[in-house]
Each structure stands twice: as C-alpha cells, then as structure tokens.
Scaffold this motif. Structure first.
Motif, mmCIF file in Angstrom:
data_model
loop_
_atom_site.group_PDB
_atom_site.id
_atom_site.type_symbol
_atom_site.label_atom_id
_atom_site.label_comp_id
_atom_site.label_asym_id
_atom_site.label_seq_id
_atom_site.Cartn_x
_atom_site.Cartn_y
_atom_site.Cartn_z
ATOM 1 N N LEU A 90 -6.368 -6.135 -0.811
ATOM 2 C CA LEU A 90 -6.963 -4.820 -1.107
ATOM 3 C C LEU A 90 -6.030 -3.481 -1.534
ATOM 4 O O LEU A 90 -6.427 -2.854 -2.291
ATOM 5 N N ASP A 91 -5.113 -3.844 -0.843
ATOM 6 C CA ASP A 91 -3.778 -2.624 -1.247
ATOM 7 C C ASP A 91 -3.404 -2.855 -2.913
ATOM 8 O O ASP A 91 -3.388 -1.954 -3.516
ATOM 9 N N LEU A 92 -3.228 -3.966 -3.217
ATOM 10 C CA LEU A 92 -2.703 -4.464 -4.687
ATOM 11 C C LEU A 92 -4.013 -3.917 -5.583
ATOM 12 O O LEU A 92 -3.747 -3.450 -6.590
ATOM 13 N N ILE A 93 -5.206 -3.989 -4.967
ATOM 14 C CA ILE A 93 -6.577 -3.909 -6.060
ATOM 15 C C ILE A 93 -6.408 -2.289 -6.329
ATOM 16 O O ILE A 93 -6.686 -1.826 -7.312
ATOM 17 N N LEU A 94 -6.468 -1.748 -4.756
ATOM 18 C CA LEU A 94 -6.433 -0.015 -5.050
ATOM 19 C C LEU A 94 -5.380 0.530 -5.818
ATOM 20 O O LEU A 94 -5.558 1.662 -6.463
ATOM 21 N N ASP A 95 -4.186 -0.094 -5.919
ATOM 22 C CA ASP A 95 -2.970 0.458 -6.928
ATOM 23 C C ASP A 95 -3.583 0.236 -8.217
ATOM 24 O O ASP A 95 -3.402 1.325 -9.028
ATOM 25 N N ARG A 96 -4.149 -0.558 -8.636
ATOM 26 C CA ARG A 96 -4.594 -0.834 -10.041
ATOM 27 C C ARG A 96 -5.926 0.329 -10.159
ATOM 28 O O ARG A 96 -5.851 0.664 -11.444
ATOM 29 N N VAL A 97 -6.659 0.423 -9.089
ATOM 30 C CA VAL A 97 -7.845 1.376 -9.388
ATOM 31 C C VAL A 97 -7.471 2.560 -9.566
ATOM 32 O O VAL A 97 -7.737 3.486 -10.396
ATOM 33 N N LYS A 98 -6.349 3.036 -8.765
ATOM 34 C CA LYS A 98 -5.808 4.387 -8.957
ATOM 35 C C LYS A 98 -5.023 4.675 -10.287
ATOM 36 O O LYS A 98 -4.977 5.689 -10.565
#
Length: 144
Positions: A90-98
C-alpha cells in the motif's frame, strides 16, 4: 461519528487551504517578477500544482490523518480499516499515487517488479483514483 484516538479531529477545506497555497505562490512569484502578477499567478499555481496538492490531501484523508470536508466521510481512515497486512504494498502504491501516477502506470510498474498484481488491482479498485478527482474552486477561479 468520525474521531481520532485522542477524540479530536480537525476538519479542513481543500478549497480554503488550496487558496492559501495559491496566494503564497502568487506573492513569491510577484516578488520575483517585481510586480503583482495577480490572477496569472493563481492560474499558474492551479495548472502546475492543484492536482498534486489534491492527491497529497486525499491520501491524508484516506490515512485518517486529516479530515477534508470536500471528501467522502466513508473514505476517511479507509487505509487503516481495509488493508491490514498489506502496509508495504500500500505504501509503495500511495507513493506513486502522490506522484500523479494513474492506475495503468501503477499496474505496469507492479508487473515489471513482479508484485502481486491481483492485490495491486484490488487496492486500486478500492481507492478508485478516477472517481476521486476534485476540480479547483476558489477565489474568482473555478473549474468543473
């Protein structure tokens, strides 16, 4: 009722806080130019920074860190409720979303890195990036 562990929750407005950021940008850019850039500087901030600003605030809302009144109450703290045991992914995905990545970019990235695409897709479906867009709307500027 929405709450935090200490019982206090600050509610904020994306539009009010976004306008403050746009006005800061206007002031800085006007100082650099040696003249008041007015609405031109506000439009510049909106065009260059609104989506990134919005994405970061949306993630704060999903994490339960700050409640933004323009966003869904049901989405507040969603990440804490629904993705137990998937924090790293989730953190990896959220880094990309941001960073402004869209669903397809994230899926390609996950495939390239050999990540569990079924889990990535499940997270992306629940986040619903495409359904969580908010046009800027403050001052004399407005967009739909």
């Amino acid at each position: 009722m929405i709450g935090t562990p200490d019982g206090c929750l600050t509610r904020a407005s994306l539009y009010v806080e976004g306008e403050k950021e746009a006005l800061k940008h206007k002031w800085i850019e006007s100082e650099k130019a040696g003249r008041d850039l007015g609405e031109e500087a506000i439009r510049q901030w909106v065009n260059k920074h609104w989506w990134g600003y919005f994405r970061h605030r949306w993630v704060e809302h999903l994490q339960g860190k700050r409640f933004w009144i323009e966003l869904s109450e049901q989405d507040f703290g969603l990440l804490q409720r629904e993705f137990q045991g998937q924090e790293l992914l989730l953190d990896l995905i959220l880094d990309r979303v941001k960073c402004g990545w869209e669903n397809l970019n994230i899926i390609w990235w996950a495939q390239e890195w050999g990540l569990p695409c079924d889990q990535v897709i499940r997270i992306l479906e629940r986040l619903d990036i495409n359904g969580r867009r908010l046009a800027y709307q403050f001052g004399s500027q407005s967009s739909r």
